[in-house]
Design a protein around this motif. Structure first.
Motif, mmCIF file in Angstrom:
data_model
loop_
_atom_site.group_PDB
_atom_site.id
_atom_site.type_symbol
_atom_site.label_atom_id
_atom_site.label_comp_id
_atom_site.label_asym_id
_atom_site.label_seq_id
_atom_site.Cartn_x
_atom_site.Cartn_y
_atom_site.Cartn_z
ATOM 1 N N VAL A 274 -17.819 11.032 -28.616
ATOM 2 C CA VAL A 274 -16.809 10.371 -29.452
ATOM 3 C C VAL A 274 -17.497 9.720 -30.643
ATOM 4 O O VAL A 274 -18.515 9.038 -30.481
ATOM 5 N N THR A 421 -10.885 12.234 -16.387
ATOM 6 C CA THR A 421 -11.927 11.936 -17.367
ATOM 7 C C THR A 421 -11.534 10.639 -18.063
ATOM 8 O O THR A 421 -10.340 10.298 -18.129
ATOM 9 N N GLN A 423 -11.419 10.087 -21.185
ATOM 10 C CA GLN A 423 -10.554 10.426 -22.319
ATOM 11 C C GLN A 423 -9.123 10.675 -21.864
ATOM 12 O O GLN A 423 -8.169 10.204 -22.504
ATOM 13 N N ARG A 424 -8.974 11.408 -20.784
ATOM 14 C CA ARG A 424 -7.621 11.688 -20.292
ATOM 15 C C ARG A 424 -6.931 10.407 -19.843
ATOM 16 O O ARG A 424 -5.757 10.175 -20.162
ATOM 17 N N SER A 427 -6.111 8.124 -22.995
ATOM 18 C CA SER A 427 -5.116 8.759 -23.859
ATOM 19 C C SER A 427 -3.733 8.702 -23.223
ATOM 20 O O SER A 427 -2.742 8.351 -23.882
ATOM 21 N N TRP A 457 -9.110 8.738 -31.804
ATOM 22 C CA TRP A 457 -9.742 7.537 -31.265
ATOM 23 C C TRP A 457 -10.042 6.529 -32.366
ATOM 24 O O TRP A 457 -10.436 6.892 -33.470
ATOM 25 N N ASP A 461 -10.978 1.738 -29.210
ATOM 26 C CA ASP A 461 -10.794 2.528 -27.989
ATOM 27 C C ASP A 461 -12.093 2.740 -27.228
ATOM 28 O O ASP A 461 -12.083 3.001 -26.023
ATOM 29 N N VAL A 462 -13.219 2.688 -27.930
ATOM 30 C CA VAL A 462 -14.498 3.040 -27.300
ATOM 31 C C VAL A 462 -14.839 2.119 -26.127
ATOM 32 O O VAL A 462 -15.250 2.599 -25.065
ATOM 33 N N LEU A 465 -12.790 3.365 -23.254
ATOM 34 C CA LEU A 465 -13.350 4.591 -22.687
ATOM 35 C C LEU A 465 -14.542 4.285 -21.796
ATOM 36 O O LEU A 465 -14.709 4.872 -20.724
#
Length: 762
Positions: A274, A421, A423-424, A427, A457, A461-462, A465
């Motif tokens: 990312v 994951t 990300q999933r 999101s 992103w 958001d990081v 995550l």
């Protein structure tokens, strides 16, 4: 006067002889490294024994690193000299060099022997009689500045006196280049305290505009790598900056100090795969940065560990397998109880659920084949089969494996405990108001988080995550098996590397290395991976030391991410609470650090402003007072060349105004700073407008940590209004200048800037 000129010419000639000899040593070291590298490459491909392959790789990589270091110190190789009371003269430079008898001829600025060059003062010279600054252009000595601490013990020819910080002020008067330069020749005493502070625990470097906190922190990175090489060579040093433009701005400092292995990244780059650059709006930023978001992410993971509304029913091969709801609840509770990350606990859950489905299949088959209802002549064959009770563990395992191949079974199990994951998870969480409402703690404004599915992103958001990655994990059983198999190979590789160090004489060339570091670097496919490469691929990489610049901008969730990167909690935290521009940023250092480091962090305050002229800082003082009357302004060491001014004009007049500023400063850079909403409009008026251009057009946020000879602040009212932290943004904007400040306004000038001179009065 002629006599003084003769003395200066003689001194320049003397120092030129020394500097030329030092460059000769540098050239010889480069030649040795280049010759060794050619010889290594001339040995051919990968034929030969494994040890020979390792030897070639080790030697090639180390000589390449040595060459990079030697080329990095070309500019300003030697910059200082100290004479002490015993008649000894020591030259100080960017790297240590020795003569043919292995005697030191140039001291690395980080070595203990060089410290008197930085800490000697008139009141406490520490045995130093004279400190001399050598100014060079290319390889030529073009100037000298002497500071004499004991005139009585100096010879008549050496008795020249200068203002104590003449070399520093000369450096400050030079035009900006679009890149931060090192200050290794002009480090001041308060900066030296920061640079040489202990590596243990966290050091907070609190400093207002122009105090040199960033450059001091970068020199600290170089010093720590020099002093604690054995520890940091393997784990590395991470420098976290506020944005990519800032990292480009500081990118040349460490290579010029001989260090090329430091990892530099923005917060948005600290999750592998990312690269986030977009910023959230103030409302979303506050919520995403709230520490309670850790509860939200944990709740989102638990929400994906489900039980059916009733009994679980799965139809496969014409049979309906039924697992009671209470059994599903028990399996979920058992999988949660092991306290493993979601994906690792999933393996246990899936195995247990498949066994339950196998038993259910047996029951369904028994029901379908009730032989006691069939018309059989042999009475011994009549009656129930009791297939379920006859299944042993081996039968269950085989049945479970067979069932897992059935799409209907896999779909049903995945619906109850899916593989996730990060990300999933994030999101789907942020695009589901229902889930957010269900998992958000009371009082958290979850509505600020809702966004369309598939949105890109943001930097905010990081940390989410990263939090999700901690909770989701991955099924690493295969990796652990492979790790056990490779352990013996790794130990063998370390043995080979140790032998290479002994027989090749790498260390004698001034290259420090350890066998375990070499083994790790060259393990696997045989190719070298730098610390930066390996760290970038591994989210769980544990750095030996982390430097966070503009640290006041980090949210509570961002600090959770940072602390995971440095388990030993060895940090340098750099910032200024008064310049906090993020709505989710820090209000105090204790607020963000005490949850992790209570009692283990200390603060160094830099209170001298070397960059910003006093006239500009008097304007800044009014803005700082509006932020917090208790905050102290750093003291400027110099007066400026022009009165800061306000000009009433629309943006169409900017090109003419900026052209005039360029003419007035000569060589140097002009920064045009705008509110976020007007950046595109203003940038369109200037060709280029990047950091390397004579005129850089940036938002105030992008300008954090940067400096320019002249600054033009556009629409100060817009800067104030763009966020709840607008006053702090304005404080940042007007303190970026080293020489001239102009504020351009279309409407009324904000009262905070009343001290600016009106253009008509100039």
């Amino acid at each position: 006067m002629a006599n003084r000129q003769d003395v200066l010419a003689e001194a320049l000639d003397t120092e030129q002889g020394v500097v030329s000899a030092l460059y000769g040593r540098l050239d010889a070291a480069r030649q040795r490294a280049e010759t060794a590298l050619r010889d290594i490459h001339g040995r051919g491909g990968v034929q030969g024994s494994r040890q020979a392959m390792v030897e070639r790789e080790v030697m090639a990589s180390e000589q390449s690193r040595r060459l990079a270091q030697l080329h990095g110190v070309e500019r300003g190789l030697c910059f200082g000299r100290i004479d002490d009371g015993s008649g000894r003269t020591t030259y100080v430079g960017r790297i240590g060099l020795r003569d043919d008898e292995h005697e030191s001829v140039l001291i690395d600025w980080r070595a203990p022997a060089a410290r008197p060059f930085y800490v000697a003062t008139a009141t406490d010279p520490g045995g130093v009689l004279r400190r001399r600054h050598l100014h060079t252009k290319d390889r030529t000595v073009v100037g000298l500045d002497d500071e004499v601490f004991d005139l009585e013990r100096m010879s008549d020819g050496d008795r020249r006196t200068l203002v104590g910080e003449a070399a520093l002020l000369a450096a400050l008067r030079r035009g900006r280049t679009g890149r931060m330069g090192d200050v290794v020749a002009t480090i001041q005493t308060e900066q030296d305290r920061v640079i040489r502070a202990s590596m243990q625990g966290a050091l907070v470097v609190q400093g207002g505009p122009g105090t040199g906190k960033t450059v001091a922190a970068l020199h600290r990175a170089a010093y720590l790598l020099y002093t604690h090489r054995a520890t940091l060579e393997r784990r590395g040093v991470l420098v976290v900056g506020p944005n990519s433009m800032f990292l480009r701005y500081i990118s040349q400092v460490l290579p010029a100090l001989g260090e090329t292995q430091v990892v530099m990244a923005t917060l948005g780059e600290l999750f592998p795969g990312v690269r986030a650059t977009a910023a959230d709006g103030p409302r979303a930023a506050v919520v995403k940065g709230d520490a309670r978001m850790a509860e939200v992410v944990a709740g989102a993971v638990k929400e994906r560990q489900r039980v059916p509304d009733g009994d679980l029913e799965v139809v496969a091969d014409g049979l309906t397998m039924r697992v009671p709801r209470e059994v599903c609840e028990r399996l979920r509770a058992r999988a949660r109880a092991v306290r493993l990350p979601h994906n690792m606990a999933r393996k246990l859950y899936v195995l247990e659920m498949l066994k339950e489905l196998a038993l259910a299949e047996s029951r369904a088959l028994e029901s379908a084949l009730r032989l006691d209802e069939m018309e059989l002549e042999d009475p011994e064959l009549a009656g129930p089969l009791h297939l379920e009770s006859e299944l042993d563990e081996v039968d269950l395992d085989l049945a479970a494996q067979r069932l897992w191949a059935e799409p209907e079974v896999r779909r049903a199990v995945d619906g109850l405990w899916p593989e996730l994951t990060p990300q999933r998870l994030i999101s789907e969480l942020l695009s589901s108001p229902e889930t957010l409402r269900a998992v958000a703690p009371p009082g958290l404004d979850w509505r600020a988080l809702v966004r369309p599915a598939g949105a890109g992103w943001s930097v905010g958001d990081v940390p989410l995550l990263d939090e999700a990655a901690e909770l989701v994990g991955e099924d690493d059983s295969a990796a652990r098996v492979a790790g056990r198999r490779s352990r013996e190979d790794w130990l063998e590789q370390e043995l080979y590397a140790s032998e290479v160090l002994q027989v090749t004489g790498v260390a004698e060339e001034g290259i420090f290395q350890r066998a375990d570091v070499l083994a790790e670097r060259h393990a696997g496919d045989g190719g070298e991976l730098s610390t930066a490469d390996r760290a970038a691929r591994d989210r769980t990489w544990a750095y030996g030391h982390v430097i966070v610049d503009e640290a006041q901008e980090l949210s509570a969730m961002a600090w959770r991410l940072i602390m995971r990167r440095v388990p030993a909690k060895s940090l340098t935290v750099v910032g200024d609470i008064a310049q906090t521009g993020s709505a989710a940023g820090a209000r105090s250092w204790g607020q963000v650090l005490d949850p992790y480091l209570e009692g283990r962090w200390r603060e160094e305050r830099l209170e001298v402003n070397y960059r910003t002229p006093a006239e500009i800082m008097r304007v800044a003082a009014d803005v700082l007072h509006a932020i917090d009357p208790a905050l102290r302004l750093p003291e400027s060491v110099r007066e400026g060349e022009a009165v800061p001014r306000a000009v009433r004009s629309g943006v169409t007049g900017l090109p003419v105004l900026v052209a005039r500023e360029m003419a007035l400063i000569g060589e140097g850079r002009v920064g045009v700073l705008t509110p976020d909403a007007r950046h595109g409009e203003v940038a369109a008026l200037f060709a280029g407008g990047g950091l390397d251009e004579p005129v850089a057009v940036l938002t105030v946020t992008q300008a954090k940590g940067l400096e320019f000879d002249a600054v033009v602040v556009v629409d100060p009212a817009g800067v104030l209004a763009q966020s709840p932290m607008g006053t702090r943004d304005l404080y940042v904007a007007i303190t970026r200048a080293t020489r001239r400040l102009t504020v351009v306004h279309e409407g009324d000038l904000p009262p905070l800037l009343a001290r600016l001179a009106d253009e008509s009065t100039l």
